[in-house]
Design a protein around this motif. Structure first.
Motif, PDB file in Angstrom:
ATOM      1  N   ASP A  32      26.930  39.645   6.946  1.00 41.60           N
ATOM      2  CA  ASP A  32      27.951  39.889   7.975  1.00 41.60           C
ATOM      3  C   ASP A  32      29.199  39.124   7.775  1.00 41.60           C
ATOM      4  O   ASP A  32      30.102  39.084   8.513  1.00 41.60           O
ATOM      5  CB  ASP A  32      27.309  39.683   9.697  1.00 41.60           C
ATOM      6  N   GLU A  33      29.521  38.949   6.500  1.00 42.44           N
ATOM      7  CA  GLU A  33      30.862  38.096   6.235  1.00 42.44           C
ATOM      8  C   GLU A  33      31.932  39.220   6.369  1.00 42.44           C
ATOM      9  O   GLU A  33      31.798  40.214   5.816  1.00 42.44           O
ATOM     10  CB  GLU A  33      30.652  37.482   4.681  1.00 42.44           C
ATOM     11  N   LEU A  39      37.185  36.805   0.585  1.00 44.76           N
ATOM     12  CA  LEU A  39      38.466  36.841  -0.383  1.00 44.76           C
ATOM     13  C   LEU A  39      38.842  35.180  -0.614  1.00 44.76           C
ATOM     14  O   LEU A  39      39.306  34.763  -1.491  1.00 44.76           O
ATOM     15  CB  LEU A  39      39.548  37.467   0.148  1.00 44.76           C
ATOM     16  N   HIS A  40      38.969  34.400   0.668  1.00 47.05           N
ATOM     17  CA  HIS A  40      39.415  32.987   0.667  1.00 47.05           C
ATOM     18  C   HIS A  40      38.585  32.038  -0.280  1.00 47.05           C
ATOM     19  O   HIS A  40      38.876  31.563  -0.751  1.00 47.05           O
ATOM     20  CB  HIS A  40      39.489  32.564   2.145  1.00 47.05           C
ATOM     21  N   ARG A  41      37.287  32.380   0.039  1.00 46.30           N
ATOM     22  CA  ARG A  41      36.205  31.693  -0.728  1.00 46.30           C
ATOM     23  C   ARG A  41      36.117  32.034  -2.157  1.00 46.30           C
ATOM     24  O   ARG A  41      36.194  31.200  -3.142  1.00 46.30           O
ATOM     25  CB  ARG A  41      34.833  31.986  -0.143  1.00 46.30           C
ATOM     26  N   LEU A  42      36.506  33.240  -2.366  1.00 47.40           N
ATOM     27  CA  LEU A  42      36.542  33.712  -3.878  1.00 47.40           C
ATOM     28  C   LEU A  42      37.768  33.133  -4.613  1.00 47.40           C
ATOM     29  O   LEU A  42      37.754  32.670  -5.550  1.00 47.40           O
ATOM     30  CB  LEU A  42      36.678  35.274  -3.918  1.00 47.40           C
ATOM     31  N   ILE A  91      31.776  45.294  -1.377  1.00 48.50           N
ATOM     32  CA  ILE A  91      33.215  44.703  -0.789  1.00 48.50           C
ATOM     33  C   ILE A  91      33.738  45.543   0.233  1.00 48.50           C
ATOM     34  O   ILE A  91      34.167  45.063   1.537  1.00 48.50           O
ATOM     35  CB  ILE A  91      34.172  44.750  -2.156  1.00 48.50           C
ATOM     36  N   SER A  92      33.617  46.724   0.192  1.00 46.25           N
ATOM     37  CA  SER A  92      34.326  47.639   1.187  1.00 46.25           C
ATOM     38  C   SER A  92      33.362  47.613   2.481  1.00 46.25           C
ATOM     39  O   SER A  92      33.864  47.614   3.594  1.00 46.25           O
ATOM     40  CB  SER A  92      34.208  49.237   0.772  1.00 46.25           C
ATOM     41  N   ALA A  93      32.298  47.081   2.366  1.00 43.70           N
ATOM     42  CA  ALA A  93      31.225  47.172   3.623  1.00 43.70           C
ATOM     43  C   ALA A  93      31.752  46.077   4.334  1.00 43.70           C
ATOM     44  O   ALA A  93      31.242  45.550   5.662  1.00 43.70           O
ATOM     45  CB  ALA A  93      29.899  46.999   3.370  1.00 43.70           C
ATOM     46  N   MET A  94      32.388  44.764   3.743  1.00 42.11           N
ATOM     47  CA  MET A  94      32.958  43.696   4.526  1.00 42.11           C
ATOM     48  C   MET A  94      34.052  43.981   5.359  1.00 42.11           C
ATOM     49  O   MET A  94      34.284  43.161   6.202  1.00 42.11           O
ATOM     50  CB  MET A  94      33.040  42.488   3.533  1.00 42.11           C
ATOM     51  N   PHE A 135      33.429  33.159   7.662  1.00 37.15           N
ATOM     52  CA  PHE A 135      33.784  33.988   9.060  1.00 37.15           C
ATOM     53  C   PHE A 135      33.198  35.372   9.002  1.00 37.15           C
ATOM     54  O   PHE A 135      33.011  35.833   8.255  1.00 37.15           O
ATOM     55  CB  PHE A 135      35.091  34.087   9.235  1.00 37.15           C
ATOM     56  N   ARG A 136      32.547  35.524  10.123  1.00 37.72           N
ATOM     57  CA  ARG A 136      31.658  36.691  10.469  1.00 37.72           C
ATOM     58  C   ARG A 136      32.843  37.807  11.085  1.00 37.72           C
ATOM     59  O   ARG A 136      33.464  37.672  11.609  1.00 37.72           O
ATOM     60  CB  ARG A 136      30.709  36.618  11.619  1.00 37.72           C
TER      61      ARG A 136
END
Ligand SMILES: [Zn+2]
Ligand SMILES: [Zn+2]
Length: 263
Positions: A32-33, A39-42, A91-94, A135-136
């Motif tokens: 559920d991210e 992106l921030h974590r990446l 990625i799109s699913a997030m 973040f969810r």
């Protein structure tokens, strides 16, 4: 063999030839991210502060990642997929791609005036429990006011400085659970309680989000009447009020119930 060091030295491929376009640090999406969270974590894992990462993606600053949550072009998803080894579909699913939930999205608002919601909420205890705090997607919804796991209210700003959550503006290599404005660790925010009636409302909403028929809830005069009455009494508020996401008052089920009552 080097005479001075005693180590064998040989010429290897250049690093950039080995990794090609792939970024060195891999970051797996969590359950559920939200896309912006990933992106921030990446960015941080690869040594780029989130605000500067917008430039890597060819975007302007501001709420760049929060805007991507709402609209991610397939080209960018494919581009990210090629550099991260995460499938473009994942990625799109997030992103918040379910059009049926658009009325429930919190407005894309960074400012944190007392009476208005900000763009995202969070549960401090969820962040504290996470091995890699994230973040969810569900925290972007105005209808979500509590954490089902920890039975506490969600917050939508920093308890220390009252600023909204703005990891997209972070200019240092600092995790996104640290307030950009004052440096407060959001995982340490005090737990806030939620009244039972608010939790009941959310249970209704969860059934709705899990595929229930909107008419099943909005069209039910008993449900509509109960929600409207509770709305009038404003007993659905999370306490303390200053911590309540103002988006709760804009709950579409409550609006529909009120409209029904006026007819
Ligand atoms: Zn939680
Ligand atoms: Zn702060």
């Amino acid at each position: 063999m080097s005479c001075e060091t005693g180590f064998a030295i040989e010429i290897r491929e250049r690093y950039q030839d080995v990794v090609a376009d792939r970024w060195p640090a891999a970051v797996d999406p969590q359950p559920d991210e939200l896309l912006s969270s990933w992106l921030h974590r990446l960015a941080i894992a690869n040594g780029v502060a989130p605000q500067a990462f917008a430039g890597v993606l060819g975007l302007c600053g501001g709420m760049w990642s929060a805007r991507l949550d709402l609209r991610l072009l397939q080209d960018l998803a494919a581009w990210l997929g090629a550099r991260t080894d995460v499938a473009p579909e994942a990625i799109s699913a997030m992103a918040m791609s379910d059009g049926a939930l658009v009325p429930l999205w919190l407005p894309l608002r960074e400012t944190a005036r007392r009476s208005r919601s900000t763009w995202i909420q969070y549960c401090p205890l969820c962040l504290a429990d996470d091995r890699a705090p994230y973040f969810r997607r569900s925290w972007r919804l105005a209808s979500r006011i509590s954490c089902f796991t920890h039975s506490c209210g969600l917050r939508d700003r920093c308890p220390a400085c009252r600023a909204g959550i703005a990891p997209f503006a972070q200019t240092e290599l600092v995790p996104q659970y640290v307030c950009v404005r004052c440096g407060f660790d959001l995982r340490g925010a005090a737990k806030i309680s939620v009244e039972a009636v608010a939790r009941r409302l959310e249970t209704v909403d969860r059934r709705y989000l899990q595929g229930g028929n909107r008419q099943e809830f909005v069209g039910d005069p008993r449900m509509g009447g109960a929600l409207a009455a509770r709305s009038r009494r404003r007993r659905h508020r999370v306490r303390p009020a200053a911590h309540q996401p103002a988006g709760v008052g804009a709950h579409p089920l409550l609006r529909a119930a009120r409209a029904k009552g006026r007819r």
